[in-house]
Design an enzyme around this catalytic site. Structure first.
Site, PDB file in Angstrom:
ATOM      1  N   GLY A   1       0.775  -1.224   0.000  1.00 62.77           N
ATOM      2  CA  GLY A   1       0.000   0.000   0.000  1.00 62.77           C
ATOM      3  C   GLY A   1       0.810   1.279   0.000  1.00 62.77           C
ATOM      4  O   GLY A   1       2.011   1.300  -0.279  1.00 62.77           O
TER       5      GLY A   1
ATOM      6  N   CYS B   1      12.308  -2.186   2.807  1.00 65.84           N
ATOM      7  CA  CYS B   1      11.279  -1.954   1.790  1.00 65.84           C
ATOM      8  C   CYS B   1      10.264  -0.908   2.265  1.00 65.84           C
ATOM      9  O   CYS B   1      10.609   0.254   2.434  1.00 65.84           O
ATOM     10  CB  CYS B   1      10.626  -3.279   1.402  1.00 65.84           C
ATOM     11  SG  CYS B   1       9.733  -3.185  -0.181  1.00 65.84           S
ATOM     12  N   PHE B   2       9.021  -1.303   2.489  1.00 67.91           N
ATOM     13  CA  PHE B   2       7.987  -0.394   2.978  1.00 67.91           C
ATOM     14  C   PHE B   2       8.447   0.298   4.256  1.00 67.91           C
ATOM     15  O   PHE B   2       8.135   1.466   4.495  1.00 67.91           O
ATOM     16  CB  PHE B   2       6.719  -1.207   3.233  1.00 67.91           C
ATOM     17  CG  PHE B   2       5.454  -0.418   3.364  1.00 67.91           C
ATOM     18  CD1 PHE B   2       5.002   0.391   2.339  1.00 67.91           C
ATOM     19  CD2 PHE B   2       4.676  -0.521   4.509  1.00 67.91           C
ATOM     20  CE1 PHE B   2       3.805   1.093   2.454  1.00 67.91           C
ATOM     21  CE2 PHE B   2       3.485   0.165   4.637  1.00 67.91           C
ATOM     22  CZ  PHE B   2       3.046   0.978   3.606  1.00 67.91           C
TER      23      PHE B   2
ATOM     24  N   ASN C   1      10.428  -5.131  -4.479  1.00 62.52           N
ATOM     25  CA  ASN C   1       8.972  -5.221  -4.585  1.00 62.52           C
ATOM     26  C   ASN C   1       8.382  -3.956  -3.980  1.00 62.52           C
ATOM     27  O   ASN C   1       7.937  -3.948  -2.836  1.00 62.52           O
ATOM     28  CB  ASN C   1       8.437  -6.468  -3.873  1.00 62.52           C
ATOM     29  CG  ASN C   1       6.929  -6.597  -4.013  1.00 62.52           C
ATOM     30  OD1 ASN C   1       6.300  -5.833  -4.738  1.00 62.52           O
ATOM     31  ND2 ASN C   1       6.335  -7.555  -3.316  1.00 62.52           N
TER      32      ASN C   1
ATOM     33  N   GLY D   1       6.187  -0.109  -5.084  1.00 61.54           N
ATOM     34  CA  GLY D   1       5.567   0.800  -6.035  1.00 61.54           C
ATOM     35  C   GLY D   1       5.635   2.245  -5.594  1.00 61.54           C
ATOM     36  O   GLY D   1       5.147   3.138  -6.294  1.00 61.54           O
TER      37      GLY D   1
ATOM     38  N   HIS E   1      15.052  -6.071  -0.663  1.00 61.38           N
ATOM     39  CA  HIS E   1      14.887  -7.176   0.283  1.00 61.38           C
ATOM     40  C   HIS E   1      16.199  -7.949   0.412  1.00 61.38           C
ATOM     41  O   HIS E   1      16.488  -8.820  -0.413  1.00 61.38           O
ATOM     42  CB  HIS E   1      13.777  -8.123  -0.191  1.00 61.38           C
ATOM     43  CG  HIS E   1      12.402  -7.587   0.000  1.00 61.38           C
ATOM     44  ND1 HIS E   1      11.627  -7.894   1.099  1.00 61.38           N
ATOM     45  CD2 HIS E   1      11.667  -6.735  -0.754  1.00 61.38           C
ATOM     46  CE1 HIS E   1      10.464  -7.260   1.007  1.00 61.38           C
ATOM     47  NE2 HIS E   1      10.469  -6.555  -0.105  1.00 61.38           N
TER      48      HIS E   1
ATOM     49  N   GLU F   1      16.874 -10.258   2.418  1.00 64.97           N
ATOM     50  CA  GLU F   1      16.583 -11.673   2.658  1.00 64.97           C
ATOM     51  C   GLU F   1      16.215 -12.387   1.362  1.00 64.97           C
ATOM     52  O   GLU F   1      16.195 -13.622   1.311  1.00 64.97           O
ATOM     53  CB  GLU F   1      15.454 -11.813   3.685  1.00 64.97           C
ATOM     54  CG  GLU F   1      14.057 -11.681   3.157  1.00 64.97           C
ATOM     55  CD  GLU F   1      13.622 -10.260   2.856  1.00 64.97           C
ATOM     56  OE1 GLU F   1      12.472 -10.077   2.433  1.00 64.97           O
ATOM     57  OE2 GLU F   1      14.434  -9.313   3.025  1.00 64.97           O
TER      58      GLU F   1
END
EC number: 6.3.5.5
Length: 348
Positions: free
Chosen positions: A215, A242-243, A282, A284, A321, A323
């Site tokens: 999101g 990431c996020f 990953n 957006g 990421h 991992e």
């Protein structure tokens, strides 16, 4: 059985339907990963999205439960060119078609995914339906306006998990992958807390970690997490992936923006100016470079210059990421560096 992909720009693509017969809706995005299809489908960061596999052949090796990144499939649907839907069952005991049926996930095969990926790259992400009837789909609400984190997290509340390390990390779970949690437990013990937990009521931890998730990072539901991090800048070591990097950047006063089509795949190169790392992405959204403040940008994406790593004295976060799963392990040093910084802070 004929099935259709109906996109927000008016395109209707016919294909072969498999998986669940339900109608699926979400933001239409693509991944360039050539392996790890089950890992991608079960990645909570894909909540609210229909995933297009750029690799032409999917499900050509067996389904293995051990590689799943969460308990359930998280995508809203999948689009494939040539899926081996009747591949002999693996450890899940199901072929691909039956697996998706049981998970309630619609899929469409026989699509020119190369053309579809080019369309998304040129025009940006779309919103789409996967449906058996091409008619009656004129409403395309923005999935990113929803609280997707609430749908991504498998467990709410606070939970202590003993790991191999003595240092305790407050792990703010926004939709974390299983591989990420496993890697963290190799180095730390975790206090797992969902975003709606009373984070200020939790004590006796050595550092804070913010996970990946789906999101818009600037969604109102995440404002309490951002404010909590603001109060802890310079107080506790703060890390993120990431996020999590985007949430941390917001806490520092920076802004984020929605990318044209994002980064999704296991072959993205980033650089710190001296070395190049191949990484799994990953996301957006990204941090607006014109709003960077009070932290240093350490790494950028080689192709488009997107901010991929930020840090200051007590904070370190990466957009990719480390991992992986699927993907390369070039940057697993991130976890060792987290441990070192946490130890240094604990010793004063």
């Amino acid at each position: 059985m004929k099935r259709y992909l109906i996109t927000s720009d008016g395109t209707v693509i016919a294909g072969y339907g498999y998986g669940s017969p339900v109608t699926g809706y979400g933001e239409l995005v693509f991944t360039t990963s050539m392996t790890g299809y089950l890992e991608s489908m079960t990645d909570p960061s894909y909540v609210g999205q229909i995933l297009v596999f750029a690799s032409p052949t999917i499900a050509n090796y067996e389904l293995r439960k051990g590689v799943m990144e969460s308990d359930r499939v998280k995508v809203s649907g999948i689009v494939t060119r040539d899926a081996h839907i009747n591949m002999p069952a693996g450890t899940l005991g199901l072929d691909f078609d039956r697996f998706l049926r049981d998970e309630g996930i619609p899929a469409i095969d026989g699509v020119d995914t190369r053309l579809l990926v080019r369309k998304i790259r040129q025009g940006g992400v779309l919103r789409a339906y996967i449906a058996d009837d091409p008619q009656g789909h004129s409403d395309f609400p923005d999935p990113m306006s929803e609280n997707l984190v609430a749908r991504a997290v498998d467990a709410r509340g606070v939970k202590n998990i003993r790991g191999k390390g003595e240092r305790r990390i407050l792990f703010i779970d926004l939709g974390s992958k299983k591989t990420l949690r496993d890697m963290m437990l190799e180095h730390f013990s975790l206090i797992m807390a969902s975003a709606d937990s009373d984070l200020d009521a939790i004590d006796k931890y050595d550092a804070i970690f913010v996970s990946n998730g789906p999101g818009d990072p600037d969604h109102p539901s995440l404002r309490p997490v951002v404010n909590f991090l603001k109060r802890n800048i310079g107080v506790k070591p703060i890390f993120g992936i990431c996020f999590g990097l985007q949430i941390i950047a917001l806490a520092y006063g920076s802004k984020t923006y929605k990318m044209k089509f994002g980064h999704r795949g296991s072959n993205h190169a980033v650089t710190d100016g001296n070395r190049i790392y191949v990484t799994t992405h990953n996301h957006g959204y990204a941090v607006d470079p014109d709003t960077v403040r009070d932290f240093h940008v350490r790494e950028r994406d080689i192709n488009d210059g997107t901010i991929e790593m930020i840090e200051d004295g007590m904070m370190m976060a990466v957009q990719y990421h480390p991992e992986a799963s699927p993907g390369p392990h070039d940057t697993r040093w991130f976890f060792s560096e987290m441990r070192r910084r946490t130890e240094d802070a604990a010793k004063g």
